[in-house]
Design a protein around this motif. Structure first.
Motif, mmCIF file in Angstrom:
data_model
loop_
_atom_site.group_PDB
_atom_site.id
_atom_site.type_symbol
_atom_site.label_atom_id
_atom_site.label_comp_id
_atom_site.label_asym_id
_atom_site.label_seq_id
_atom_site.Cartn_x
_atom_site.Cartn_y
_atom_site.Cartn_z
ATOM 1 N N MET A 21 0.824 -1.206 0.000
ATOM 2 C CA MET A 21 0.000 0.000 0.000
ATOM 3 C C MET A 21 0.860 1.259 0.000
ATOM 4 O O MET A 21 0.588 2.215 -0.729
ATOM 5 C CB MET A 21 -0.921 -0.015 1.230
ATOM 6 N N ASP A 24 2.416 1.765 -3.332
ATOM 7 C CA ASP A 24 1.394 2.165 -4.305
ATOM 8 C C ASP A 24 1.081 3.657 -4.217
ATOM 9 O O ASP A 24 0.604 4.256 -5.188
ATOM 10 C CB ASP A 24 0.120 1.353 -4.079
ATOM 11 N N GLN A 67 -6.667 -0.301 0.086
ATOM 12 C CA GLN A 67 -6.931 0.639 -1.018
ATOM 13 C C GLN A 67 -8.251 1.360 -0.789
ATOM 14 O O GLN A 67 -8.354 2.574 -0.985
ATOM 15 C CB GLN A 67 -6.999 -0.132 -2.347
ATOM 16 N N ASP A 72 -7.925 5.316 -1.724
ATOM 17 C CA ASP A 72 -7.109 5.271 -2.939
ATOM 18 C C ASP A 72 -7.781 4.472 -4.052
ATOM 19 O O ASP A 72 -7.255 4.353 -5.145
ATOM 20 C CB ASP A 72 -5.740 4.647 -2.614
ATOM 21 N N ALA A 73 -8.959 3.910 -3.745
ATOM 22 C CA ALA A 73 -9.675 3.094 -4.728
ATOM 23 C C ALA A 73 -10.554 3.966 -5.627
ATOM 24 O O ALA A 73 -11.061 5.002 -5.204
ATOM 25 C CB ALA A 73 -10.529 2.057 -4.009
ATOM 26 N N TYR A 85 -10.799 -4.784 -6.368
ATOM 27 C CA TYR A 85 -9.943 -4.627 -5.194
ATOM 28 C C TYR A 85 -9.874 -5.881 -4.325
ATOM 29 O O TYR A 85 -8.806 -6.210 -3.811
ATOM 30 C CB TYR A 85 -10.393 -3.407 -4.380
#
Length: 199
Positions: A21, A24, A67, A72-73, A85
């Motif tokens: 994460m 990312d 996420q 962040d999705a 996800y």
């Protein structure tokens, strides 16, 4: 009674999911403007090669949850979020099918076999993930394809293929470099288990 996963594996599952994460959240590497390489899957692949499919499935699943939790999705519908996800990130864990081959190559100090088996494992995990992104692209992002004057299948296939190939190459290189420097990194769990039995 057999444990679901050893304690060390469970700890690594959580830690490496969080590391994925964090990676990312960093900007991707852009060799050219249309391609962005992310190395965020590397921690999940490490779990896969150290502990196998079950552990890496869980680690990928946790990463997918993170996420969403961190915002962040990119969510259009609950079903799309579930596919992209929870399912897609979990399927990175299929790289764990190569765990035995990878660890055996490390023990035998067979570099050609190690490079090949790691690359195959990363490819399996990458295809596992991006297959679901492709499905979601066809079903939920058809309007973007229409705006580009393309069919949803072609648009999703090209977009996800470019991303998958670039990330596959980047992740493979990083993991192979790690193993060239410290080849025993993926077999550390075996001595630890042996030590527990001796003690």
């Amino acid at each position: 009674m057999k444990k679901f996963l050893p304690l060390q594996a469970m700890l690594e599952v959580a830690i490496f999911a969080a590391l994925a994460m964090l990676i990312d959240l960093l900007p991707g590497i852009k060799p050219i403007p249309s391609i962005s390489i992310s190395l965020a899957m590397v921690p999940i692949f490490i779990v896969a090669f150290r502990w196998g499919v079950k552990a890496s499935f869980i680690s990928g699943f946790i990463w997918g949850i993170l996420q969403i939790v961190t915002g962040d999705a990119w969510i259009l519908t609950p079903l799309q979020a579930f596919i992209e996800y929870f399912v897609a990130f979990s399927f990175i864990g299929f790289a764990g099918l190569m765990m035995g081959v990878v660890q055996n190559a490390v023990r035998l100090q067979n570099r050609p076999k190690l490079i090949t088996s790691v690359s195959v494992g990363v490819l399996i995990g990458s295809i596992g993930r991006y297959f679901w992104h492709f499905i979601a692209g066809v079903v939920f992002f058809a309007n973007y394809a229409e705006e580009a004057g393309q069919t949803p299948i072609y648009f999703s296939f090209v977009t996800n293929s470019i991303t998958m190939i670039s990330n596959f190459i980047g992740c493979s290189i990083v993991i192979i470099l790690i193993l060239m420097v410290r080849p025993t990194f993926l077999t550390m769990n075996k001595p630890l288990e042996a030590n527990r039995k001796v003690s």
